[in-house]
Design a protein around this motif. Structure first.
Motif, PDB file in Angstrom:
ATOM      1  N   GLY A  37     -35.619 -47.152  -3.284  1.00 25.43           N
ATOM      2  CA  GLY A  37     -34.634 -48.224  -3.172  1.00 25.43           C
ATOM      3  C   GLY A  37     -34.970 -49.287  -2.155  1.00 25.43           C
ATOM      4  N   ALA A  38     -36.025 -49.111  -1.384  1.00 23.09           N
ATOM      5  CA  ALA A  38     -36.397 -50.083  -0.352  1.00 23.09           C
ATOM      6  C   ALA A  38     -37.526 -50.982  -0.854  1.00 23.09           C
ATOM      7  CB  ALA A  38     -36.835 -49.369   0.922  1.00 23.09           C
ATOM      8  N   PRO A  39     -37.282 -52.295  -1.026  1.00 26.37           N
ATOM      9  CA  PRO A  39     -38.342 -53.210  -1.485  1.00 26.37           C
ATOM     10  C   PRO A  39     -39.491 -53.258  -0.483  1.00 26.37           C
ATOM     11  CG  PRO A  39     -36.179 -54.242  -1.652  1.00 26.37           C
ATOM     12  CD  PRO A  39     -35.995 -52.978  -0.862  1.00 26.37           C
ATOM     13  N   ALA A  40     -40.712 -53.305  -1.005  1.00 22.15           N
ATOM     14  CA  ALA A  40     -41.892 -53.340  -0.143  1.00 22.15           C
ATOM     15  C   ALA A  40     -43.115 -53.713  -0.977  1.00 22.15           C
ATOM     16  CB  ALA A  40     -42.106 -51.984   0.536  1.00 22.15           C
ATOM     17  N   THR A  41     -44.229 -53.922  -0.288  1.00 29.11           N
ATOM     18  CA  THR A  41     -45.517 -54.111  -0.964  1.00 29.11           C
ATOM     19  C   THR A  41     -46.533 -53.084  -0.471  1.00 29.11           C
ATOM     20  OG1 THR A  41     -46.153 -55.769   0.692  1.00 29.11           O
ATOM     21  CG2 THR A  41     -45.184 -56.584  -1.386  1.00 29.11           C
ATOM     22  N   GLU A  42     -46.133 -52.270   0.510  1.00 29.55           N
ATOM     23  CA  GLU A  42     -46.976 -51.183   0.999  1.00 29.55           C
ATOM     24  C   GLU A  42     -46.193 -49.880   0.881  1.00 29.55           C
ATOM     25  OE1 GLU A  42     -48.452 -51.877   4.897  1.00 29.55           O
ATOM     26  OE2 GLU A  42     -49.472 -53.741   4.356  1.00 29.55           O
ATOM     27  N   PHE A  43     -46.848 -48.873   0.303  1.00 32.51           N
ATOM     28  CA  PHE A  43     -46.194 -47.596   0.052  1.00 32.51           C
ATOM     29  C   PHE A  43     -47.103 -46.466   0.514  1.00 32.51           C
ATOM     30  CE2 PHE A  43     -44.932 -50.701  -3.127  1.00 32.51           C
ATOM     31  CZ  PHE A  43     -43.554 -50.691  -3.002  1.00 32.51           C
ATOM     32  N   SER A  44     -46.493 -45.298   0.705  1.00 34.74           N
ATOM     33  CA  SER A  44     -47.230 -44.115   1.123  1.00 34.74           C
ATOM     34  C   SER A  44     -47.544 -43.246  -0.097  1.00 34.74           C
ATOM     35  CB  SER A  44     -46.395 -43.306   2.123  1.00 34.74           C
ATOM     36  OG  SER A  44     -46.937 -42.018   2.314  1.00 34.74           O
ATOM     37  N   ILE A  45     -48.653 -42.523  -0.031  1.00 37.11           N
ATOM     38  CA  ILE A  45     -48.971 -41.594  -1.118  1.00 37.11           C
ATOM     39  C   ILE A  45     -47.990 -40.425  -1.134  1.00 37.11           C
ATOM     40  CG2 ILE A  45     -51.427 -42.204  -1.187  1.00 37.11           C
ATOM     41  CD1 ILE A  45     -51.983 -39.621   0.390  1.00 37.11           C
ATOM     42  N   ASP A  46     -47.136 -40.341  -0.111  1.00 32.38           N
ATOM     43  CA  ASP A  46     -46.084 -39.322  -0.078  1.00 32.38           C
ATOM     44  C   ASP A  46     -44.794 -39.792  -0.751  1.00 32.38           C
ATOM     45  OD1 ASP A  46     -47.592 -37.364   1.121  1.00 32.38           O
ATOM     46  OD2 ASP A  46     -46.942 -37.843   3.156  1.00 32.38           O
ATOM     47  N   ASP A  47     -44.716 -41.080  -1.136  1.00 33.40           N
ATOM     48  CA  ASP A  47     -43.523 -41.574  -1.827  1.00 33.40           C
ATOM     49  C   ASP A  47     -43.419 -40.917  -3.199  1.00 33.40           C
ATOM     50  OD1 ASP A  47     -42.479 -43.316   0.093  1.00 33.40           O
ATOM     51  OD2 ASP A  47     -43.868 -44.912  -0.486  1.00 33.40           O
ATOM     52  N   GLN A  48     -42.185 -40.650  -3.615  1.00 31.09           N
ATOM     53  CA  GLN A  48     -41.959 -40.018  -4.914  1.00 31.09           C
ATOM     54  C   GLN A  48     -42.487 -40.886  -6.046  1.00 31.09           C
ATOM     55  OE1 GLN A  48     -40.605 -36.921  -5.264  1.00 31.09           O
ATOM     56  NE2 GLN A  48     -41.072 -37.023  -7.450  1.00 31.09           N
ATOM     57  N   SER A  49     -42.228 -42.193  -5.988  1.00 31.79           N
ATOM     58  CA  SER A  49     -42.679 -43.115  -7.024  1.00 31.79           C
ATOM     59  C   SER A  49     -42.606 -44.543  -6.515  1.00 31.79           C
ATOM     60  CB  SER A  49     -41.831 -42.963  -8.291  1.00 31.79           C
ATOM     61  OG  SER A  49     -40.483 -43.267  -8.019  1.00 31.79           O
ATOM     62  N   VAL A  50     -43.246 -45.451  -7.253  1.00 33.76           N
ATOM     63  CA  VAL A  50     -43.137 -46.892  -7.013  1.00 33.76           C
ATOM     64  C   VAL A  50     -42.465 -47.483  -8.247  1.00 33.76           C
ATOM     65  CG1 VAL A  50     -44.375 -49.052  -6.668  1.00 33.76           C
ATOM     66  CG2 VAL A  50     -45.173 -46.975  -5.538  1.00 33.76           C
ATOM     67  N   THR A  51     -41.413 -48.272  -8.035  1.00 32.51           N
ATOM     68  CA  THR A  51     -40.616 -48.821  -9.136  1.00 32.51           C
ATOM     69  C   THR A  51     -40.756 -50.337  -9.200  1.00 32.51           C
ATOM     70  OG1 THR A  51     -39.002 -47.036  -8.950  1.00 32.51           O
ATOM     71  CG2 THR A  51     -38.294 -49.014 -10.106  1.00 32.51           C
ATOM     72  N   LEU A  52     -40.982 -50.840 -10.412  1.00 38.67           N
ATOM     73  CA  LEU A  52     -40.979 -52.276 -10.659  1.00 38.67           C
ATOM     74  C   LEU A  52     -39.679 -52.646 -11.355  1.00 38.67           C
ATOM     75  CD1 LEU A  52     -42.320 -55.120 -10.905  1.00 38.67           C
ATOM     76  CD2 LEU A  52     -43.179 -54.354 -13.136  1.00 38.67           C
ATOM     77  N   SER A  53     -38.948 -53.613 -10.792  1.00 40.24           N
ATOM     78  CA  SER A  53     -37.715 -54.120 -11.394  1.00 40.24           C
ATOM     79  C   SER A  53     -37.905 -55.592 -11.717  1.00 40.24           C
ATOM     80  CB  SER A  53     -36.530 -53.958 -10.435  1.00 40.24           C
ATOM     81  OG  SER A  53     -36.345 -52.602 -10.089  1.00 40.24           O
ATOM     82  N   ALA A  54     -37.623 -55.975 -12.966  1.00 37.85           N
ATOM     83  CA  ALA A  54     -37.734 -57.368 -13.397  1.00 37.85           C
ATOM     84  C   ALA A  54     -36.372 -57.821 -13.914  1.00 37.85           C
ATOM     85  CB  ALA A  54     -38.795 -57.504 -14.476  1.00 37.85           C
ATOM     86  N   ARG A  55     -35.816 -58.879 -13.298  1.00 37.69           N
ATOM     87  CA  ARG A  55     -34.503 -59.373 -13.698  1.00 37.69           C
ATOM     88  C   ARG A  55     -34.639 -60.701 -14.443  1.00 37.69           C
ATOM     89  NH1 ARG A  55     -29.736 -57.458 -12.683  1.00 37.69           N
ATOM     90  NH2 ARG A  55     -30.499 -56.061 -11.041  1.00 37.69           N
ATOM     91  N   PHE A  56     -33.832 -60.853 -15.512  1.00 38.50           N
ATOM     92  CA  PHE A  56     -33.891 -62.040 -16.362  1.00 38.50           C
ATOM     93  C   PHE A  56     -32.617 -62.864 -16.223  1.00 38.50           C
ATOM     94  CE2 PHE A  56     -36.943 -59.079 -17.922  1.00 38.50           C
ATOM     95  CZ  PHE A  56     -38.000 -59.846 -18.380  1.00 38.50           C
ATOM     96  N   ASP A  57     -32.683 -64.120 -16.693  1.00 34.07           N
ATOM     97  CA  ASP A  57     -31.542 -65.024 -16.530  1.00 34.07           C
ATOM     98  C   ASP A  57     -30.390 -64.722 -17.483  1.00 34.07           C
ATOM     99  OD1 ASP A  57     -32.849 -65.824 -18.816  1.00 34.07           O
ATOM    100  OD2 ASP A  57     -32.979 -67.940 -18.272  1.00 34.07           O
ATOM    101  N   THR A  58     -30.655 -64.003 -18.570  1.00 31.57           N
ATOM    102  CA  THR A  58     -29.605 -63.583 -19.496  1.00 31.57           C
ATOM    103  C   THR A  58     -29.912 -62.162 -19.969  1.00 31.57           C
ATOM    104  OG1 THR A  58     -30.789 -64.486 -21.411  1.00 31.57           O
ATOM    105  CG2 THR A  58     -29.177 -65.932 -20.343  1.00 31.57           C
ATOM    106  N   ALA A  59     -28.994 -61.601 -20.708  1.00 35.58           N
ATOM    107  CA  ALA A  59     -29.186 -60.241 -21.219  1.00 35.58           C
ATOM    108  C   ALA A  59     -30.393 -60.177 -22.145  1.00 35.58           C
ATOM    109  CB  ALA A  59     -27.932 -59.778 -21.955  1.00 35.58           C
ATOM    110  N   VAL A  60     -31.131 -59.099 -22.032  1.00 34.37           N
ATOM    111  CA  VAL A  60     -32.290 -58.850 -22.892  1.00 34.37           C
ATOM    112  C   VAL A  60     -31.821 -58.057 -24.102  1.00 34.37           C
ATOM    113  CG1 VAL A  60     -34.547 -57.715 -23.009  1.00 34.37           C
ATOM    114  CG2 VAL A  60     -33.832 -58.862 -20.899  1.00 34.37           C
ATOM    115  N   SER A  61     -32.342 -58.409 -25.266  1.00 32.63           N
ATOM    116  CA  SER A  61     -31.978 -57.691 -26.486  1.00 32.63           C
ATOM    117  C   SER A  61     -32.341 -56.216 -26.353  1.00 32.63           C
ATOM    118  CB  SER A  61     -32.704 -58.313 -27.681  1.00 32.63           C
ATOM    119  OG  SER A  61     -32.536 -57.514 -28.833  1.00 32.63           O
TER     120      SER A  61
END
Length: 200
Positions: A37-61
């Protein structure tokens, strides 16, 4: 007759405009990488996962499909998979790459992630996967198997020449009284570590 043609043309134009609006694709307005849940560009190999979130200007089909690629530091594709919008947020596309205990944990360095739609590249981000910074506790765990010796048990002429009645025991290192022998062994966290104890 002329008015009928005008009404007909206006009707056709309205239908065409509605169809074009319906075919328009939502535009990307923001993309974020995060771990826990913490935005960053550097992560540890101990992190559970890295998540990419992309937000759009309107609802996506709901049937709109995106493609995500996670790339090793050497540029080879580690993971490539289709993704769809979030069920909870129709304007959000979210996808994650597991790290801890998986192949990425063995490949620290600069990784890349790409998100595309119908062949068009929408997101192209780089991020760092790093070895965790050792803490005193984690580094000390490496020495858990070492014997704990008081000065009377070290077979070392420097220690033997400096016997003290106030020897400090149960602390890793070579101690004489309350002094640590800085010249002997390797310094670790302010203590001197020797390789072993003399018998007896």
């Amino acid at each position: 007759m002329a008015s009928a043609r005008i009404v007909c043309r206006v009707g056709f134009c309205g239908v065409a405009a509605a169809l074009l609006i319906g075919c328009a694709k939502p535009s990307l307005v923001d993309d974020v990488l995060a771990a826990g849940g913490a935005p960053a560009t550097e992560f540890s190999i101990d992190d559970q996962s890295v998540t990419l979130s992309a937000r759009f200007d309107t609802a996506v089909s709901a049937d709109q499909q995106f493609m995500v690629e996670w790339l090793f530091p050497d540029g080879k594709v580690y993971l490539r998979k289709p993704v769809r919008r979030s069920y909870d947020s129709p304007d959000l596309v979210e996808t994650a790459m597991p790290v801890r205990g998986k192949a990425p944990a063995k490949h620290s360095g600069t990784w890349h992630v790409r998100l595309s739609r119908d062949g068009d590249l929408l997101v192209n981000r780089s991020f760092e996967l790093r070895e965790p910074v050792p803490s005193a506790a984690s580094a000390g765990a490496r020495f858990a198997g070492l014997a704990y010796c008081g000065p009377s048990r070290w077979n070392d002429p420097v220690i033997s020449a400096r016997h003290s009645t106030t020897a400090v025991t149960r602390v890793p290192g070579a101690w004489v009284g309350t002094d640590v022998l800085d010249a002997a062994g390797a310094t670790y966290s302010g203590a001197v570590l020797l390789t072993g104890c003399a018998p007896g």
